[in-house]
Motif scaffolding. Structure first.
Motif, PDB file in Angstrom:
ATOM      1  N   LEU A  11       0.845  -1.188   0.000  1.00  0.00           N
ATOM      2  CA  LEU A  11       0.000   0.000   0.000  1.00  0.00           C
ATOM      3  C   LEU A  11       0.885   1.244   0.000  1.00  0.00           C
ATOM      4  O   LEU A  11       2.099   1.152   0.218  1.00  0.00           O
ATOM      5  CB  LEU A  11      -0.907   0.017   1.236  1.00  0.00           C
ATOM      6  N   PRO A  12       0.290   2.434  -0.230  1.00  0.00           N
ATOM      7  CA  PRO A  12       1.065   3.668  -0.086  1.00  0.00           C
ATOM      8  C   PRO A  12       1.624   3.773   1.340  1.00  0.00           C
ATOM      9  O   PRO A  12       0.996   3.272   2.273  1.00  0.00           O
ATOM     10  CB  PRO A  12       0.030   4.762  -0.357  1.00  0.00           C
ATOM     11  N   PRO A  13       2.793   4.370   1.540  1.00  0.00           N
ATOM     12  CA  PRO A  13       3.587   5.127   0.561  1.00  0.00           C
ATOM     13  C   PRO A  13       4.542   4.279  -0.272  1.00  0.00           C
ATOM     14  O   PRO A  13       5.341   4.825  -1.029  1.00  0.00           O
ATOM     15  CB  PRO A  13       4.376   6.077   1.458  1.00  0.00           C
ATOM     16  N   LEU A 160      -5.159  -3.616   7.067  1.00  0.00           N
ATOM     17  CA  LEU A 160      -3.765  -3.325   6.743  1.00  0.00           C
ATOM     18  C   LEU A 160      -3.764  -1.927   6.149  1.00  0.00           C
ATOM     19  O   LEU A 160      -4.268  -1.714   5.048  1.00  0.00           O
ATOM     20  CB  LEU A 160      -3.221  -4.355   5.753  1.00  0.00           C
ATOM     21  N   SER A 161      -3.229  -0.964   6.881  1.00  0.00           N
ATOM     22  CA  SER A 161      -3.480   0.438   6.544  1.00  0.00           C
ATOM     23  C   SER A 161      -2.421   1.079   5.667  1.00  0.00           C
ATOM     24  O   SER A 161      -2.713   1.973   4.879  1.00  0.00           O
ATOM     25  CB  SER A 161      -3.637   1.260   7.830  1.00  0.00           C
ATOM     26  N   ASP A 162      -1.161   0.677   5.784  1.00  0.00           N
ATOM     27  CA  ASP A 162      -0.120   1.282   4.951  1.00  0.00           C
ATOM     28  C   ASP A 162       1.099   0.376   4.929  1.00  0.00           C
ATOM     29  O   ASP A 162       1.175  -0.621   5.642  1.00  0.00           O
ATOM     30  CB  ASP A 162       0.254   2.688   5.450  1.00  0.00           C
ATOM     31  N   GLY A 163       2.052   0.719   4.053  1.00  0.00           N
ATOM     32  CA  GLY A 163       3.288  -0.049   3.997  1.00  0.00           C
ATOM     33  C   GLY A 163       3.144  -1.346   3.231  1.00  0.00           C
ATOM     34  O   GLY A 163       2.379  -1.451   2.278  1.00  0.00           O
ATOM     35  N   ASP A 225       9.764   3.236   0.681  1.00  0.00           N
ATOM     36  CA  ASP A 225       8.589   4.102   0.837  1.00  0.00           C
ATOM     37  C   ASP A 225       8.638   5.327  -0.074  1.00  0.00           C
ATOM     38  O   ASP A 225       8.417   6.460   0.368  1.00  0.00           O
ATOM     39  CB  ASP A 225       8.428   4.522   2.295  1.00  0.00           C
ATOM     40  N   ASP A 226       8.907   5.093  -1.360  1.00  0.00           N
ATOM     41  CA  ASP A 226       8.943   6.203  -2.315  1.00  0.00           C
ATOM     42  C   ASP A 226       7.889   6.050  -3.411  1.00  0.00           C
ATOM     43  O   ASP A 226       7.926   6.758  -4.420  1.00  0.00           O
ATOM     44  CB  ASP A 226      10.331   6.314  -2.946  1.00  0.00           C
TER      45      ASP A 226
END
Length: 313
Positions: A11-13, A160-163, A225-226
């Motif tokens: 997921l983002p970022p 699962l919210s990010d990463g 994380d780009d």
């Protein structure tokens, strides 16, 4: 039918905004030689064949992968609303009951968001869950990912919210982080003698199905994380994770809210020796007949050609 899978979610970022990249290697040493069908269903036929009453059910077009030919349900797939659902692990061996595979198809065929999908899974488990069945599902859309563990008529879910995340390949994946669940889950587990009521509730532990400690390690190069992790990155992750002795077909779902989502299937074992083929929900999509087994055959032509590939050289 009992099996696991190697599932990776980004997921983002780490990937583009408003995007989820979800990859899956089906894993089952006993079934590597068994063909997996990939079939497309129009909305009018996606729910035909199961007499299960669904509340407020519309029907949608779906693309569905099946772990063996000629069964109704599937182990993963997507629908025209950019919702994807997949089994990550199941011990559900009684095909006379509503299985995890059936729930995948029912959810895809009737839900327009991941949140709606989670509600549908909860409804089906509460009404039709059977005592001995345990399994995990991933339900995702471009902005939300749910990991849900089910045991009998009970379920628990975390988002699962990010990463980036490697979902455990065995056991119930939801442990102490529980954001949604069956009604009165804690009281029910205490009444069943599964939980003392002291300390954090561990859903997997309550059913003696905790995942291995090292089963959530990433495979290959970890995403940074780009926002650069994309479709081909997941191809490489799945190919790095693939094992010739256990890995069946691989799938990648790139779900986007501001671009066209695309769904990729190998339809053949071992991602490191297979080609990913794309599918889009266009106005009148067509799918190759090579991924469908004939009525009197347990083998797709695609699987047969793949198994004979070394004979051509």
């Amino acid at each position: 039918m009992s099996f696991g899978s190697n599932c990776f979610v980004v997921l983002p970022p780490n990937c583009a905004n408003n995007t989820v990249v979800f990859g899956r290697n089906a894993e089952d040493e006993t079934s590597v030689g068994v063909a997996q069908e990939i079939l497309y269903y129009e909305s009018a036929e996606s729910l035909i064949g199961k007499t299960v009453e669904l509340s407020d059910a519309s029907s949608f077009r779906i693309i569905l992968q099946k772990p063996k030919p000629h069964i109704w349900g599937g182990d993963c797939g997507s629908n025209e609303n950019n919702v994807s659902v997949a089994v990550t692990w199941t011990n559900n061996g009684n095909e006379n009951n509503l299985t995890a595979l059936d729930i995948v198809r029912l959810t895809l065929a009737s839900c327009d968001t991941a949140d709606h999908g989670l509600d549908r899974v909860g409804e089906l488990i509460t009404e039709h869950g059977v005592e001995e069945a345990k399994f995990n599902l991933i339900i995702c859309d471009p902005t939300k990912v749910w990991l849900v563990s089910c045991a009998g008529k009970l379920w628990a879910a975390q988002s699962l919210s990010d990463g980036y995340h490697h979902v455990p390949t065995n056991g119930l994946a939801v442990t102490t982080t529980i954001e949604k669940s069956s009604e009165d889950l804690q009281e029910t587990l205490k009444a069943m003698g599964c939980w003392s009521g002291e300390g954090d509730l561990d859903f997997a532990s309550c059913f003696n199905s905790s995942p291995d400690d090292n089963s959530n390690e990433w495979s290959g190069q970890e995403p940074i994380d780009d926002g650069s992790y994309a479709l081909t990155s997941m191809f490489e992750t799945l190919r790095t994770a693939a094992e010739a002795s256990t890995s069946r077909s691989a799938t990648v779902f790139v779900l986007c809210s501001n671009l066209i989502s695309c769904h990729w299937f190998t339809g053949t074992p071992n991602a490191s020796e297979s080609v990913f083929k794309p599918f889009l929900f266009s106005t009148k999509p067509k799918i190759s007949p090579l991924t469908k087994a004939l009525a009197d055959n347990e083998m797709t032509l695609l699987h047969k050609l793949h198994s004979q590939r070394f004979h051509f050289f």
